[in-house]
Design a protein around this motif. Structure first.
Motif, PDB file in Angstrom:
ATOM      1  N   ILE A 296       0.870  -1.185   0.000  1.00 42.34           N
ATOM      2  CA  ILE A 296       0.000   0.000   0.000  1.00 42.34           C
ATOM      3  C   ILE A 296       0.904   1.231   0.000  1.00 42.34           C
ATOM      4  N   MET A 297       0.735   2.109  -0.979  1.00 40.13           N
ATOM      5  CA  MET A 297       1.650   3.233  -1.154  1.00 40.13           C
ATOM      6  C   MET A 297       0.951   4.587  -1.022  1.00 40.13           C
ATOM      7  N   HIS A 300       1.830  11.670  -2.757  1.00 44.23           N
ATOM      8  CA  HIS A 300       0.964  12.850  -2.754  1.00 44.23           C
ATOM      9  C   HIS A 300       0.394  13.174  -4.124  1.00 44.23           C
ATOM     10  N   GLN A 301       1.245  13.260  -5.128  1.00 44.52           N
ATOM     11  CA  GLN A 301       0.779  13.606  -6.467  1.00 44.52           C
ATOM     12  C   GLN A 301       0.555  12.334  -7.281  1.00 44.52           C
ATOM     13  N   PRO A 302      -0.586  12.210  -7.955  1.00 46.99           N
ATOM     14  CA  PRO A 302      -0.882  10.977  -8.706  1.00 46.99           C
ATOM     15  C   PRO A 302      -0.214  10.982 -10.083  1.00 46.99           C
ATOM     16  N   SER A 303       1.088  11.190 -10.078  1.00 52.51           N
ATOM     17  CA  SER A 303       1.810  11.327 -11.341  1.00 52.51           C
ATOM     18  C   SER A 303       2.579  10.083 -11.736  1.00 52.51           C
ATOM     19  N   ASP A 304       2.601   9.067 -10.837  1.00 52.15           N
ATOM     20  CA  ASP A 304       3.368   7.858 -11.102  1.00 52.15           C
ATOM     21  C   ASP A 304       2.496   6.609 -11.059  1.00 52.15           C
ATOM     22  N   GLY A 312       4.186  -3.509  -9.012  1.00 51.17           N
ATOM     23  CA  GLY A 312       3.511  -4.406  -8.088  1.00 51.17           C
ATOM     24  C   GLY A 312       2.804  -3.765  -6.915  1.00 51.17           C
ATOM     25  N   ILE A 313       2.604  -2.436  -6.950  1.00 50.45           N
ATOM     26  CA  ILE A 313       1.844  -1.786  -5.878  1.00 50.45           C
ATOM     27  C   ILE A 313       0.383  -2.240  -5.993  1.00 50.45           C
ATOM     28  N   ASP A 314      -0.193  -2.591  -4.870  1.00 49.39           N
ATOM     29  CA  ASP A 314      -1.579  -3.076  -4.882  1.00 49.39           C
ATOM     30  C   ASP A 314      -2.589  -1.948  -4.704  1.00 49.39           C
ATOM     31  N   ILE A 315      -2.292  -1.011  -3.792  1.00 49.10           N
ATOM     32  CA  ILE A 315      -3.184   0.135  -3.553  1.00 49.10           C
ATOM     33  C   ILE A 315      -2.323   1.383  -3.456  1.00 49.10           C
ATOM     34  N   SER A 316      -2.654   2.407  -4.208  1.00 54.00           N
ATOM     35  CA  SER A 316      -1.979   3.703  -4.070  1.00 54.00           C
ATOM     36  C   SER A 316      -3.010   4.758  -3.702  1.00 54.00           C
ATOM     37  N   VAL A 317      -2.635   5.635  -2.771  1.00 50.63           N
ATOM     38  CA  VAL A 317      -3.528   6.729  -2.380  1.00 50.63           C
ATOM     39  C   VAL A 317      -2.804   8.053  -2.590  1.00 50.63           C
ATOM     40  N   SER A 318      -3.526   9.011  -3.163  1.00 49.63           N
ATOM     41  CA  SER A 318      -2.952  10.314  -3.505  1.00 49.63           C
ATOM     42  C   SER A 318      -3.982  11.408  -3.306  1.00 49.63           C
ATOM     43  N   GLY A 319      -3.531  12.635  -3.464  1.00 55.38           N
ATOM     44  CA  GLY A 319      -4.403  13.807  -3.405  1.00 55.38           C
ATOM     45  C   GLY A 319      -3.899  14.826  -4.407  1.00 55.38           C
ATOM     46  N   HIS A 350      -4.928  -0.767  -7.540  1.00 55.03           N
ATOM     47  CA  HIS A 350      -6.125   0.010  -7.225  1.00 55.03           C
ATOM     48  C   HIS A 350      -5.646   1.418  -6.862  1.00 55.03           C
ATOM     49  N   ALA A 351      -5.845   2.370  -7.756  1.00 52.90           N
ATOM     50  CA  ALA A 351      -5.402   3.754  -7.522  1.00 52.90           C
ATOM     51  C   ALA A 351      -6.590   4.598  -7.080  1.00 52.90           C
ATOM     52  N   ILE A 352      -6.391   5.344  -5.986  1.00 54.92           N
ATOM     53  CA  ILE A 352      -7.450   6.204  -5.451  1.00 54.92           C
ATOM     54  C   ILE A 352      -6.879   7.597  -5.242  1.00 54.92           C
ATOM     55  N   VAL A 353      -7.544   8.589  -5.811  1.00 55.74           N
ATOM     56  CA  VAL A 353      -7.126   9.990  -5.686  1.00 55.74           C
ATOM     57  C   VAL A 353      -8.263  10.777  -5.043  1.00 55.74           C
TER      58      VAL A 353
END
Length: 382
Positions: A296-297, A300-304, A312-319, A350-353
């Protein structure tokens, strides 16, 4: 180089002044006709102070003027919202007024009527936008991660980005954050950057850490830096303040939680420009980890997002994006980022912004909401 910067600043101020004059001139036409004002001097002084109140507030933000400076910054912040929507609303309003004038309509129609309608639209936007900014909602996402996580079968995460704590967003809004997070009853809390609104001084002076420190979860509270922490140039002080209230700031670091899953925290990409030290690529961060466990990563910025999926990241959270905060700015953020708000499934990621909890500049949201994200994670085995 310095001459170029001066020229750019002068050009921006000139454009800003021109737009402010255009808005002020329209305001004078409306008010002078409605109330039969004849002397524009007082109006010009008041309008000028309002237009430049944010800049004045920044310039005098020192003891003993801080209370006055904060009021000026608040007025100036709302003025920025007026500025944006006036640029959209006033030109067509002026065209309609000119058409009515050419058609022989009375001044009470093409000045007071059109002006009154314009003022009403602006008031509705500001009132509704303020309500959107100060009335947070909980937005829920359900995701499945096809990996075992030790003894855990499910994980409940509360996530809030972009608090922007400072002179405008403060303890009253923090109380709302704590209340919303408590509704979720999370196992884990994630804060992916821009906790501060540049300057750490009001955060410390107003003792916001007391309220922020009420965020508690059995598996911990983790955060990363956003670009605004670097703008304030007080990152070590920020990390120390967070550590003192039990919030761990991950600076290109990972944490194994409950021998079940990893939380990975990236420095914001602004680190290179402000600190002279860049951040590690995702590939290097995950290389030493047991990637059979969920990853789970926080970034801050959803640029990557593409790189996160590839590594292999399963969940990323950004704003960061605020979803533009005030429409139609969302049309810009939508072009800048693959995902500027909401949810995206990309490969196994699973990317969440989030559109954010606080606000930057005007405490106004049109087409976006102040939100806390609730993520229900189910771990499955293939």
């Amino acid at each position: 180089m310095k001459l170029r910067v001066v020229a750019i600043v002068f050009g921006v101020l000139l454009l800003y002044s021109g737009i402010s004059f255009y808005i002020g001139w329209n305001g004078w036409l409306f008010l002078s006709h409605l109330f039969h004002f004849e002397n524009a001097t007082v109006y010009t002084i008041i309008a000028s102070v309002i237009a430049f109140s944010y800049i004045i507030g920044r310039l005098v933000y020192r003891a003993p003027f801080k209370p006055v400076a904060e009021i000026l910054k608040l007025i100036g912040s709302y003025w920025f919202a007026v500025l944006e929507y006036a640029v959209i609303i006033l030109p067509p309003a002026n065209v309609v007024a000119l058409i009515l004038k050419a058609a022989g309509a009375e001044k009470s129609i093409y000045i007071v009527g059109v002006g009154g309608l314009t003022l009403l639209i602006m008031a509705v936007l500001l009132i509704r936008g303020s309500w959107n900014a100060w009335s947070p909602i909980v937005r829920t996402y359900h995701v499945q991660v096809p990996k075992p996580a030790g003894k855990l079968k499910k994980l409940r995460i509360a996530m809030a980005s972009d608090l922007h704590l400072g002179t405008i967003v403060g303890n009253r809004h923090l109380v709302r954050l704590v209340n919303k997070v408590e509704e979720i009853k999370p196992d884990l809390i994630l804060l992916p950057g821009d906790i501060l609104d540049d300057d750490i001084e009001p955060f410390l002076r107003k003792n916001m850490s007391t309220e922020l420190g009420k965020l508690k979860a059995p598996l911990g509270v983790y955060a990363v830096t956003g670009n605004h922490e670097y703008i304030g140039r007080k990152v070590p002080e920020f990390i120390a303040a967070m550590d003192a209230i039990g919030i761990r700031v991950l600076m290109d670091e990972t944490a194994l939680i409950a021998d079940s899953f990893y939380v990975i925290g990236r420095k914001d990409k602004a680190a290179a420009g402000f600190s002279g030290k860049g951040r590690l690529p995702i590939q290097e961060l995950v290389a030493p980890l047991d990637q059979s466990r969920p990853l789970i990563m926080l970034d801050h910025q959803p640029s990557d997002i593409a790189s996160a999926a590839d590594n292999g990241i399963d969940i990323s959270v950004s704003g960061h994006t605020h979803r533009g905060q005030m429409m139609p700015n969302h049309l810009i953020t939508r072009k800048l980022f693959e995902l500027d708000w909401g949810y995206l499934k990309k490969g196994g990621l699973h990317a969440i912004v989030s559109s954010g909890f606080g606000t930057w500049g005007p405490p106004v949201r049109i087409g976006s909401r102040s939100e806390v994200i609730h993520i229900e994670v189910e771990f499955t085995t293939v």
